[in-house]
Design an enzyme around this catalytic site. Structure first.
Site, PDB file in Angstrom:
ATOM      1  N   ASP A 183       0.879  -1.175   0.000  1.00  0.00           N
ATOM      2  CA  ASP A 183       0.000   0.000   0.000  1.00  0.00           C
ATOM      3  C   ASP A 183       0.913   1.221   0.000  1.00  0.00           C
ATOM      4  OD1 ASP A 183      -1.586   2.222   0.695  1.00  0.00           O
ATOM      5  OD2 ASP A 183      -2.942   1.017   1.942  1.00  0.00           O
ATOM      6  N   ALA A 244     -13.344  -6.118  -2.202  1.00  0.00           N
ATOM      7  CA  ALA A 244     -13.281  -4.660  -2.424  1.00  0.00           C
ATOM      8  C   ALA A 244     -14.222  -4.254  -3.565  1.00  0.00           C
ATOM      9  CB  ALA A 244     -11.849  -4.225  -2.671  1.00  0.00           C
ATOM     10  N   ASP A 269     -16.512 -11.302  -3.292  1.00  0.00           N
ATOM     11  CA  ASP A 269     -17.836 -10.833  -2.881  1.00  0.00           C
ATOM     12  C   ASP A 269     -18.370  -9.819  -3.879  1.00  0.00           C
ATOM     13  OD1 ASP A 269     -20.028 -10.491  -1.064  1.00  0.00           O
ATOM     14  OD2 ASP A 269     -19.143  -8.582  -0.433  1.00  0.00           O
ATOM     15  N   GLU A 274     -22.900  -6.616 -11.453  1.00  0.00           N
ATOM     16  CA  GLU A 274     -23.638  -7.297 -10.379  1.00  0.00           C
ATOM     17  C   GLU A 274     -25.139  -7.101 -10.562  1.00  0.00           C
ATOM     18  OE1 GLU A 274     -22.089  -5.691  -6.735  1.00  0.00           O
ATOM     19  OE2 GLU A 274     -20.094  -6.470  -7.094  1.00  0.00           O
ATOM     20  N   HIS A 292     -22.167  -9.573  -3.085  1.00  0.00           N
ATOM     21  CA  HIS A 292     -21.819  -8.241  -2.545  1.00  0.00           C
ATOM     22  C   HIS A 292     -22.492  -8.040  -1.184  1.00  0.00           C
ATOM     23  CE1 HIS A 292     -20.394  -3.993  -3.758  1.00  0.00           C
ATOM     24  NE2 HIS A 292     -20.326  -4.143  -2.448  1.00  0.00           N
ATOM     25  N   GLY A 294     -20.729  -8.030   1.808  1.00  0.00           N
ATOM     26  CA  GLY A 294     -19.720  -7.727   2.839  1.00  0.00           C
ATOM     27  C   GLY A 294     -20.257  -6.887   3.983  1.00  0.00           C
ATOM     28  N   ALA A 295     -21.075  -5.899   3.660  1.00  0.00           N
ATOM     29  CA  ALA A 295     -21.563  -4.991   4.700  1.00  0.00           C
ATOM     30  C   ALA A 295     -22.963  -5.372   5.166  1.00  0.00           C
ATOM     31  CB  ALA A 295     -21.569  -3.569   4.156  1.00  0.00           C
TER      32      ALA A 295
HETATM   33  P1  NAD Z   1      -9.788   2.895   2.852  1.00  0.00           P
HETATM   34  O1  NAD Z   1      -9.814   4.145   2.030  1.00  0.00           O
HETATM   35  O2  NAD Z   1      -9.810   3.016   4.331  1.00  0.00           O
HETATM   36  O3  NAD Z   1      -8.502   2.032   2.448  1.00  0.00           O
HETATM   37  C1  NAD Z   1      -8.068   1.850   1.126  1.00  0.00           C
HETATM   38  C2  NAD Z   1      -6.571   1.654   1.167  1.00  0.00           C
HETATM   39  O4  NAD Z   1      -6.147   1.368  -0.164  1.00  0.00           O
HETATM   40  C3  NAD Z   1      -5.806   2.916   1.630  1.00  0.00           C
HETATM   41  O5  NAD Z   1      -4.930   2.592   2.689  1.00  0.00           O
HETATM   42  C4  NAD Z   1      -5.048   3.346   0.383  1.00  0.00           C
HETATM   43  O6  NAD Z   1      -3.778   3.895   0.693  1.00  0.00           O
HETATM   44  C5  NAD Z   1      -4.900   2.027  -0.361  1.00  0.00           C
HETATM   45  N1  NAD Z   1      -4.636   2.194  -1.788  1.00  0.00           N
HETATM   46  C6  NAD Z   1      -5.100   3.150  -2.625  1.00  0.00           C
HETATM   47  N2  NAD Z   1      -4.608   2.954  -3.870  1.00  0.00           N
HETATM   48  C7  NAD Z   1      -3.807   1.863  -3.789  1.00  0.00           C
HETATM   49  C8  NAD Z   1      -3.015   1.179  -4.733  1.00  0.00           C
HETATM   50  N3  NAD Z   1      -2.931   1.594  -5.997  1.00  0.00           N
HETATM   51  N4  NAD Z   1      -2.332   0.085  -4.319  1.00  0.00           N
HETATM   52  C9  NAD Z   1      -2.409  -0.352  -3.044  1.00  0.00           C
HETATM   53  N5  NAD Z   1      -3.139   0.281  -2.096  1.00  0.00           N
HETATM   54  C10 NAD Z   1      -3.830   1.370  -2.469  1.00  0.00           C
HETATM   55  O7  NAD Z   1     -11.006   2.020   2.313  1.00  0.00           O
HETATM   56  P2  NAD Z   1     -11.718   0.799   3.065  1.00  0.00           P
HETATM   57  O8  NAD Z   1     -12.869   1.317   3.838  1.00  0.00           O
HETATM   58  O9  NAD Z   1     -10.707  -0.035   3.745  1.00  0.00           O
HETATM   59  O10 NAD Z   1     -12.341   0.017   1.795  1.00  0.00           O
HETATM   60  C11 NAD Z   1     -11.540  -0.827   1.008  1.00  0.00           C
HETATM   61  C12 NAD Z   1     -12.342  -1.390  -0.171  1.00  0.00           C
HETATM   62  O11 NAD Z   1     -13.444  -2.159   0.303  1.00  0.00           O
HETATM   63  C13 NAD Z   1     -12.932  -0.360  -1.118  1.00  0.00           C
HETATM   64  O12 NAD Z   1     -12.754  -0.832  -2.444  1.00  0.00           O
HETATM   65  C14 NAD Z   1     -14.408  -0.377  -0.814  1.00  0.00           C
HETATM   66  O13 NAD Z   1     -15.150   0.013  -1.934  1.00  0.00           O
HETATM   67  C15 NAD Z   1     -14.588  -1.853  -0.475  1.00  0.00           C
HETATM   68  N6  NAD Z   1     -15.795  -2.164   0.313  1.00  0.00           N
HETATM   69  C16 NAD Z   1     -16.494  -3.289  -0.016  1.00  0.00           C
HETATM   70  C17 NAD Z   1     -17.625  -3.628   0.729  1.00  0.00           C
HETATM   71  C18 NAD Z   1     -18.426  -4.875   0.418  1.00  0.00           C
HETATM   72  O14 NAD Z   1     -19.610  -4.912   0.719  1.00  0.00           O
HETATM   73  N7  NAD Z   1     -17.841  -5.912  -0.130  1.00  0.00           N
HETATM   74  C19 NAD Z   1     -18.052  -2.794   1.774  1.00  0.00           C
HETATM   75  C20 NAD Z   1     -17.287  -1.685   2.090  1.00  0.00           C
HETATM   76  C21 NAD Z   1     -16.156  -1.365   1.338  1.00  0.00           C
END
Ligand code: NAD
Length: 318
Positions: A183, A244, A269, A274, A292, A294-295
């Protein structure tokens, strides 16, 4: 226009609320929105762009799930003043157009981290031990055992270590996994030290991890982040987990990798479209896709609905 009392005609602000899971707890939330006219999504499905164009036409505010808020939707929504994301990822919203139009935006960080992290760990166990595949066979009267692998002592590579990645790291550390992080923006050294996290470059992470879990946002730089080149660098017995966003993985390349034995399996997920239309990945034994969800826990839904509603009302009244 709604007639309210004493013959007085009052224009009520209109709110569109699209998340399917919000509808399940709408009665708990209505008290927060007294004085507004609210349109809920009771269809159980994500809206299409065309549906969003119609539904958003006259609304002042939207609480949005994963439904598309494209340029066309925004341009047709002449009264729209605020969009409140129910969740974190804003990739379904044309942020540039929204900002150009002066539409206020917010999301609900810290409301679903635990739920998504728990699902990511669950998917790791599932794909490593063939849990859902085996249970499915038993339901079809096939008493077959498929040999799995343990998680303990394995390298877990986290791509993205923000809020959700950190929660996954906590849990994986407790399971005795060795955590590697790629990251470029991660700089919480105290956190890294507390869980013996090794920060590595992407190639190293791909080549040494037994499990790789994606926790980065989807944007123009990260679309197809995992494609043929990255899959080729992974260990042949490694598993890929994605809670993600769907567009982070090239699904055609993933199919190739699973068919060629370039990796052992994948559990996701999220998917690029979708729900997915017929897709050859869905017939693979070593591919798991959940809807989908996750939440979608009791706890996260309540936290997200409350935060998204309060955010929207603050933006509309602020
Ligand atoms: P966050 O912003 O807290 O964390 C994202 C991290 O990714 C950050 O630390 C950032 O520095 C890093 N990042 C950005 N670009 C990058 C790259 N090119 N390479 C490596 N790392 C990189 O976000 P979060 O709340 O932890 O959410 C993470 C993911 O989960 C998002 O894609 C969000 O959409 C997804 N999500 C999915 C669900 C679900 O229902 N499945 C629910 C919530 C969030």
């Amino acid at each position: 226009m709604i007639k309210l009392f004493g013959g007085e005609v009052i224009l009520k602000k209109r709110i569109l609320i699209t998340p399917k899971s919000y509808y399940q707890i709408k009665d708990e939330m209505l008290g927060l929105m007294e004085g507004y006219q609210v349109l809920f999504n009771d269809t159980g499905r994500t809206f299409s762009e065309d549906q969003m164009i119609d539904l958003a036409e006259d609304v002042d505010g939207i609480i949005i799930g994963v439904d598309p808020i494209t340029k066309k939707v925004i341009n047709n929504a002449k009264n729209l003043k605020a969009i409140s994301k129910y969740g974190v990822g804003m990739d379904n919203i044309d942020l540039e157009t929204a900002e150009e139009k002066g539409i206020l935006l917010s999301n609900t960080p810290d409301t679903n981290n635990t739920s998504v992290a728990e699902l990511a760990i669950g998917l790791m166990f599932d794909i490593a031990r063939n849990i859902s595949a085996s249970a499915w066979k038993v339901k079809n009267y096939k008493w077959e055992r498929i040999k799995g692998v343990e998680l303990t002592d394995k390298n877990l590579g986290l791509i993205g270590c923000g809020k959700i990645g950190k929660e996954v790291a906590h849990r994986a550390y407790g399971l005795g996994m060795k955590i590697k992080v790629y990251d470029p923006y991660f700089n919480d050294l105290d956190f890294a030290k507390s869980l013996n996290i090794e920060r590595v470059d992407l190639d190293t992470l791909l080549s040494i991890s037994d499990f790789i879990s994606l926790h980065l946002p989807l944007n123009k730089d990260t679309r197809n982040f995992i494609a043929k080149e990255e899959l080729k660098k992974m260990k042949k017995d490694a598993f890929l987990i994605n809670t993600a966003r769907g567009g982070l993985i090239s699904e055609g390349d993933l199919l190739w990798a699973l068919e060629e034995g370039e990796i052992a399996g994948a559990a996701c997920d999220v998917f690029s479209a979708e729900p997915p239309e017929e897709h050859p990945l869905l017939s693979k034994d070593n591919f798991i896709l959940t809807p989908h969800m996750g939440a979608n826990t009791k706890e996260a839904v309540k936290r997200m609905a409350t935060a998204a509603t309060k955010n929207l009302l603050n933006m509309l009244n602020g």
